[in-house]
Write a protein that holds these residues in place. Structure first.
Motif, PDB file in Angstrom:
ATOM      1  N   GLY A   1       0.691  -1.136   0.077  1.00 53.43           N
ATOM      2  CA  GLY A   1       0.151   0.069   0.221  1.00 53.43           C
ATOM      3  C   GLY A   1       0.755   1.291   0.195  1.00 53.43           C
ATOM      4  N   GLN A   2       1.961   1.210  -0.257  1.00 53.64           N
ATOM      5  CA  GLN A   2       2.975   2.382  -0.232  1.00 53.64           C
ATOM      6  C   GLN A   2       3.233   2.810  -1.762  1.00 53.64           C
ATOM      7  OE1 GLN A   2       3.448   3.816   2.539  1.00 53.64           O
ATOM      8  NE2 GLN A   2       2.117   2.531   3.466  1.00 53.64           N
ATOM      9  N   VAL A   3       3.432   1.918  -2.647  1.00 53.65           N
ATOM     10  CA  VAL A   3       3.960   2.362  -4.048  1.00 53.65           C
ATOM     11  C   VAL A   3       2.908   2.225  -5.049  1.00 53.65           C
ATOM     12  CG1 VAL A   3       5.499   1.726  -6.004  1.00 53.65           C
ATOM     13  CG2 VAL A   3       5.996   1.368  -3.374  1.00 53.65           C
ATOM     14  N   PRO A   4       2.578   3.656  -5.779  1.00 52.12           N
ATOM     15  CA  PRO A   4       1.540   3.571  -6.654  1.00 52.12           C
ATOM     16  C   PRO A   4       1.650   2.644  -7.942  1.00 52.12           C
ATOM     17  CG  PRO A   4       2.043   5.738  -6.264  1.00 52.12           C
ATOM     18  CD  PRO A   4       3.045   4.787  -5.497  1.00 52.12           C
ATOM     19  N   GLY A   5       0.566   1.959  -8.315  1.00 51.96           N
ATOM     20  CA  GLY A   5       0.973   0.997  -9.450  1.00 51.96           C
ATOM     21  C   GLY A   5      -0.214   1.438 -10.448  1.00 51.96           C
ATOM     22  N   SER A   6      -1.110   2.217 -10.153  1.00 51.50           N
ATOM     23  CA  SER A   6      -2.214   2.729 -11.344  1.00 51.50           C
ATOM     24  C   SER A   6      -2.733   3.852 -10.789  1.00 51.50           C
ATOM     25  CB  SER A   6      -2.976   1.500 -11.951  1.00 51.50           C
ATOM     26  OG  SER A   6      -3.791   0.898 -10.860  1.00 51.50           O
ATOM     27  N   ALA A   7      -3.453   4.575 -11.716  1.00 54.11           N
ATOM     28  CA  ALA A   7      -4.304   5.679 -11.176  1.00 54.11           C
ATOM     29  C   ALA A   7      -5.464   5.503 -12.141  1.00 54.11           C
ATOM     30  CB  ALA A   7      -3.542   6.973 -11.167  1.00 54.11           C
ATOM     31  N   GLN A   8      -6.538   6.179 -11.722  1.00 54.49           N
ATOM     32  CA  GLN A   8      -7.675   6.844 -12.746  1.00 54.49           C
ATOM     33  C   GLN A   8      -8.005   8.004 -12.246  1.00 54.49           C
ATOM     34  OE1 GLN A   8     -11.846   5.045 -12.385  1.00 54.49           O
ATOM     35  NE2 GLN A   8     -11.387   4.241 -14.379  1.00 54.49           N
ATOM     36  N   MET A   9      -8.197   8.900 -13.387  1.00 57.48           N
ATOM     37  CA  MET A   9      -8.462  10.388 -13.166  1.00 57.48           C
ATOM     38  C   MET A   9     -10.041  10.511 -13.316  1.00 57.48           C
ATOM     39  SD  MET A   9      -5.589  11.727 -12.683  1.00 57.48           S
ATOM     40  CE  MET A   9      -5.174  10.205 -11.905  1.00 57.48           C
ATOM     41  N   PRO A  10     -10.543  11.597 -12.927  1.00 59.36           N
ATOM     42  CA  PRO A  10     -11.785  12.147 -12.687  1.00 59.36           C
ATOM     43  C   PRO A  10     -12.478  11.755 -14.276  1.00 59.36           C
ATOM     44  CG  PRO A  10     -10.625  13.510 -11.742  1.00 59.36           C
ATOM     45  CD  PRO A  10      -9.860  12.812 -12.377  1.00 59.36           C
ATOM     46  N   ASP A  11     -11.905  12.107 -15.368  1.00 61.51           N
ATOM     47  CA  ASP A  11     -12.318  11.903 -16.856  1.00 61.51           C
ATOM     48  C   ASP A  11     -12.596  10.342 -16.985  1.00 61.51           C
ATOM     49  OD1 ASP A  11      -9.850  11.130 -17.167  1.00 61.51           O
ATOM     50  OD2 ASP A  11      -9.627  12.626 -18.834  1.00 61.51           O
ATOM     51  N   ALA A  12     -12.075   9.267 -16.158  1.00 63.27           N
ATOM     52  CA  ALA A  12     -12.208   7.894 -16.349  1.00 63.27           C
ATOM     53  C   ALA A  12     -11.078   7.366 -17.137  1.00 63.27           C
ATOM     54  CB  ALA A  12     -13.465   7.556 -16.969  1.00 63.27           C
ATOM     55  N   SER A  13      -9.842   8.278 -17.495  1.00 64.10           N
ATOM     56  CA  SER A  13      -8.836   7.938 -18.050  1.00 64.10           C
ATOM     57  C   SER A  13      -7.844   6.936 -17.142  1.00 64.10           C
ATOM     58  CB  SER A  13      -7.910   9.178 -18.642  1.00 64.10           C
ATOM     59  OG  SER A  13      -7.761   9.926 -17.505  1.00 64.10           O
ATOM     60  N   ASP A  14      -7.336   6.084 -17.591  1.00 63.56           N
ATOM     61  CA  ASP A  14      -6.687   4.925 -16.841  1.00 63.56           C
ATOM     62  C   ASP A  14      -5.021   5.136 -17.047  1.00 63.56           C
ATOM     63  OD1 ASP A  14      -8.684   3.769 -15.863  1.00 63.56           O
ATOM     64  OD2 ASP A  14      -9.148   2.618 -17.701  1.00 63.56           O
ATOM     65  N   TRP A  15      -4.226   5.118 -16.068  1.00 65.32           N
ATOM     66  CA  TRP A  15      -2.936   5.269 -16.155  1.00 65.32           C
ATOM     67  C   TRP A  15      -2.308   4.180 -15.177  1.00 65.32           C
ATOM     68  CZ3 TRP A  15      -1.132   9.771 -18.826  1.00 65.32           C
ATOM     69  CH2 TRP A  15      -2.173  10.622 -19.127  1.00 65.32           C
ATOM     70  N   GLY A  16      -1.096   3.763 -15.714  1.00 64.59           N
ATOM     71  CA  GLY A  16      -0.498   2.623 -15.176  1.00 64.59           C
ATOM     72  C   GLY A  16       0.977   2.554 -15.534  1.00 64.59           C
ATOM     73  N   THR A  17       1.486   1.249 -15.101  1.00 68.09           N
ATOM     74  CA  THR A  17       2.806   1.163 -15.189  1.00 68.09           C
ATOM     75  C   THR A  17       3.793   2.380 -14.436  1.00 68.09           C
ATOM     76  OG1 THR A  17       2.341   0.200 -17.590  1.00 68.09           O
ATOM     77  CG2 THR A  17       4.856   0.521 -16.721  1.00 68.09           C
ATOM     78  N   CYS A  18       3.284   2.626 -13.399  1.00 71.76           N
ATOM     79  CA  CYS A  18       4.099   3.825 -12.512  1.00 71.76           C
ATOM     80  C   CYS A  18       5.288   3.301 -12.148  1.00 71.76           C
ATOM     81  CB  CYS A  18       3.101   3.909 -11.255  1.00 71.76           C
ATOM     82  SG  CYS A  18       1.443   4.593 -11.723  1.00 71.76           S
ATOM     83  N   SER A  19       6.068   4.185 -12.315  1.00 69.63           N
ATOM     84  CA  SER A  19       7.731   4.047 -12.033  1.00 69.63           C
ATOM     85  C   SER A  19       8.217   5.154 -11.188  1.00 69.63           C
ATOM     86  CB  SER A  19       8.505   3.839 -13.405  1.00 69.63           C
ATOM     87  OG  SER A  19       8.457   5.151 -14.071  1.00 69.63           O
ATOM     88  N   GLY A  20       9.157   4.825 -10.264  1.00 72.26           N
ATOM     89  CA  GLY A  20       9.696   5.846  -9.455  1.00 72.26           C
ATOM     90  C   GLY A  20      10.547   6.825 -10.244  1.00 72.26           C
ATOM     91  N   THR A  21      10.575   8.129  -9.474  1.00 72.41           N
ATOM     92  CA  THR A  21      11.352   9.298 -10.289  1.00 72.41           C
ATOM     93  C   THR A  21      11.624  10.252  -8.879  1.00 72.41           C
ATOM     94  OG1 THR A  21      11.522  10.757 -11.827  1.00 72.41           O
ATOM     95  CG2 THR A  21       9.446  10.656 -10.980  1.00 72.41           C
TER      96      THR A  21
END
Length: 131
Positions: A78-98
């Motif tokens: 529960g500490q490292v983002p793996g994916s996200a969904q925005m209010p417009d329902a767009s999906d984001w994934g393959t999150c990597s550290g920076t």
């Protein structure tokens, strides 16, 4: 049920906006969003440092639901983002550290790429990007 055409249109509009806005500073590779902190407050930002969503003061967890409707789902305890969904329902994934601090007052710790097709796997609480 929301019309799929509207969802696709909104996702494409967000992607075009992120790709075509002249960036103040590119915080992530082209076409990606950033997840990090403004002070101790979690934020989701566009690649030009514009805030897409921000948690309320006092809520320091980068994971979970944000006030404007974004959701950041985390892996690794529960500490490292793996994916996200925005209010417009767009999906984001393959999150990597920076580790980017080029946005004034905002530290970006993760970059996430737009999913061509995203499927929320609610049983396992993550987003699978298919393409």
């Amino acid at each position: 049920m929301i019309n799929n055409t509207k969802l696709v249109s909104r996702a494409l509009l967000l992607m075009v906006a992120i790709l075509t806005v002249t960036p103040v500073s590119a915080v992530c590779p082209d076409g990606q969003i950033g997840i990090g902190y403004e002070g101790s407050t979690p934020v989701v930002v566009a690649n030009n440092c514009g805030i897409i969503d921000q948690k309320n003061a006092g809520d320091s967890s980068i994971c979970g639901v944000y006030p404007s409707g974004s959701t950041v789902l985390c892996n690794a305890g529960g500490q490292v983002p793996g994916s996200a969904q925005m209010p417009d329902a767009s999906d984001w994934g393959t999150c990597s550290g920076t580790n980017d601090s080029s946005c004034s007052g905002i530290g970006i710790h993760y970059c996430c790429a737009l999913c061509c097709i995203g499927i929320w796997i609610l049983k396992y609480d993550f987003l699978a990007c298919l393409g």
